[in-house]
Design a protein around this motif. Structure first.
Motif, PDB file in Angstrom:
ATOM      1  N   UNK A 193       6.125   0.454  -5.637  1.00 25.15           N
ATOM      2  CA  UNK A 193       5.354   1.695  -5.718  1.00 25.15           C
ATOM      3  C   UNK A 193       4.302   1.760  -4.619  1.00 25.15           C
ATOM      4  N   UNK A 194       3.699   0.607  -4.295  1.00 23.25           N
ATOM      5  CA  UNK A 194       2.705   0.567  -3.225  1.00 23.25           C
ATOM      6  C   UNK A 194       3.333   0.934  -1.890  1.00 23.25           C
ATOM      7  N   UNK A 195       4.523   0.396  -1.628  1.00 25.26           N
ATOM      8  CA  UNK A 195       5.205   0.742  -0.379  1.00 25.26           C
ATOM      9  C   UNK A 195       5.548   2.234  -0.339  1.00 25.26           C
ATOM     10  N   UNK A 196       6.033   2.752  -1.458  1.00 26.87           N
ATOM     11  CA  UNK A 196       6.415   4.157  -1.500  1.00 26.87           C
ATOM     12  C   UNK A 196       5.201   5.073  -1.328  1.00 26.87           C
ATOM     13  N   UNK A 197       4.091   4.694  -1.941  1.00 24.31           N
ATOM     14  CA  UNK A 197       2.919   5.574  -1.937  1.00 24.31           C
ATOM     15  C   UNK A 197       2.068   5.431  -0.691  1.00 24.31           C
ATOM     16  N   UNK A 198       1.988   4.230  -0.129  1.00 25.89           N
ATOM     17  CA  UNK A 198       0.989   3.974   0.910  1.00 25.89           C
ATOM     18  C   UNK A 198       1.556   3.656   2.281  1.00 25.89           C
ATOM     19  N   UNK A 225      -2.822   1.072  -2.809  1.00 26.50           N
ATOM     20  CA  UNK A 225      -3.162   0.916  -1.387  1.00 26.50           C
ATOM     21  C   UNK A 225      -3.626  -0.510  -1.103  1.00 26.50           C
ATOM     22  N   UNK A 226      -4.357  -1.115  -2.045  1.00 30.39           N
ATOM     23  CA  UNK A 226      -4.786  -2.503  -1.851  1.00 30.39           C
ATOM     24  C   UNK A 226      -3.579  -3.423  -1.766  1.00 30.39           C
ATOM     25  N   UNK A 227      -2.602  -3.229  -2.645  1.00 31.43           N
ATOM     26  CA  UNK A 227      -1.399  -4.060  -2.606  1.00 31.43           C
ATOM     27  C   UNK A 227      -0.685  -3.928  -1.267  1.00 31.43           C
ATOM     28  N   UNK A 228      -0.580  -2.709  -0.764  1.00 33.11           N
ATOM     29  CA  UNK A 228       0.109  -2.511   0.509  1.00 33.11           C
ATOM     30  C   UNK A 228      -0.650  -3.170   1.660  1.00 33.11           C
ATOM     31  N   UNK A 229      -1.961  -2.988   1.698  1.00 31.23           N
ATOM     32  CA  UNK A 229      -2.759  -3.538   2.800  1.00 31.23           C
ATOM     33  C   UNK A 229      -2.759  -5.058   2.759  1.00 31.23           C
ATOM     34  N   UNK A 230      -2.836  -5.645   1.580  1.00 35.23           N
ATOM     35  CA  UNK A 230      -2.825  -7.105   1.481  1.00 35.23           C
ATOM     36  C   UNK A 230      -1.505  -7.687   1.980  1.00 35.23           C
ATOM     37  N   UNK A 231      -0.417  -6.949   1.850  1.00 30.50           N
ATOM     38  CA  UNK A 231       0.854  -7.379   2.430  1.00 30.50           C
ATOM     39  C   UNK A 231       0.880  -7.202   3.948  1.00 30.50           C
ATOM     40  N   UNK A 232       0.206  -6.158   4.412  1.00 32.23           N
ATOM     41  CA  UNK A 232       0.311  -5.746   5.812  1.00 32.23           C
ATOM     42  C   UNK A 232      -0.542  -6.581   6.759  1.00 32.23           C
TER      43      UNK A 232
END
Length: 306
Positions: A11-16, A42-49
């Motif tokens: 969901x984080x990838x899809x949304x952010x 957004x936090x989940x996506x950024x922490x991966x990125x």
């Protein structure tokens, strides 16, 4: 990682993922204060990125990331806490100048709010580099949202975040009483081993409502409002009530039209200081007449000796 967080990562990838995340940028990431589900997409996506994660405690943050299914090599985690923030901030700046994206996460909640992060943000901005906030969990706003601390009509609204009071007796009493004279809400933080001491000091505020919020968002969360004079008996009523980290919220004070505020402060200070020092400090805090306070101090001392 549970299946629910696998879905959250997707969901984080899809949304952010479609948003812009510039390089050479520091991302200030709010993390849960107790409940893992309070992380944002957004936090989940950024922490991966990001290329690196600066954090208050690398072991704590590594465990948090793994709970979400985010696997970062140990070399990409940097310790940045209250004892090394200024020096570690320069390491972050160096990485940013190399074009890296860096996230900062304190152990819980929003960085820079009683936790490390403010000096880091200042250092990054001073170098002309970008600092992006990722809002999320905060014990301060969580407590405010449920306390129902409403100011009397026509009184100044808003709140004051004071964090932890000084540990020493006289300084602690003086700081508390100065805050108590502010007409707005006052938010304090307190540790379990000092909560009884704080409750005892607050008892001088009489019927002023005070909300204690402990273990926010966790299984044994408890939020309770009492008159200040009843806080200590309530804490002593059950052993678990003094456990956990506390947000203490002084509700807005009713307007006062008499001179009793200065004497309330004086009475507390006399427990810690000689008469002249207590009178001088009470006058500075409240703006009351020093002569009147000195006369009141002699009366208080006389009453105590009877």
């Amino acid at each position: 990682m549970s299946a629910s967080f696998a879905l959250a990562l997707q969901a984080a990838r899809d949304a952010a993922a479609g948003q812009h995340y510039p390089q050479s940028t520091l991302y200030m990431v709010a993390t849960p204060i107790g409940n893992l589900a309070d992380i944002t997409l957004r936090a989940l996506h950024v922490l991966q990125l990001v290329d690196a994660v600066a954090c208050e405690d690398t072991r704590h943050t590594q465990a948090l990331l793994r709970a979400y299914g985010i696997d970062k090599p140990a070399a990409s985690l940097m310790a940045l806490h209250q004892h090394n923030e200024s020096q570690a901030a320069q390491q972050v700046v160096q990485r940013l100048r190399q074009g890296q994206r860096v996230a900062y996460a304190s152990d819980a909640g929003t960085p820079g709010v009683s936790d490390p992060g403010a000096r880091l943000a200042a250092a990054v901005r001073a170098e002309g580099l970008r600092c992006v906030p990722l809002p999320g969990a905060s014990s301060v706003t969580a407590a405010l949202s449920v306390a129902g601390a409403v100011a009397p009509q026509a009184q100044e609204s808003g709140f004051v975040f004071a964090g932890f009071l000084p540990a020493r007796g006289a300084e602690r009493v003086a700081a508390l009483q100065k805050l108590a004279l502010d007409g707005r809400c006052v938010l304090l933080l307190e540790a379990p081993h000092r909560i009884r001491e704080l409750a005892q000091a607050l008892g001088t505020l009489g019927t002023r409502p005070v909300t204690l919020a402990r273990e926010l968002t966790k299984q044994f969360e408890e939020i309770s409002t009492h008159a200040a004079q009843d806080l200590l008996p309530w804490l002593d009523g059950a052993p678990q009530r003094a456990r956990g980290e506390f947000i203490v919220l002084l509700h807005p004070a009713q307007p006062r039209e008499d001179e009793s505020a200065g004497q309330d402060v004086l009475r507390l200070l006399l427990q810690e200081l000689p008469t002249k020092a207590a009178v001088r400090l009470a006058a500075q805090i409240t703006g009351s007449s020093r002569n009147a306070l000195y006369a009141a101090a002699l009366q208080i001392k006389g009453d105590a000796g009877d």
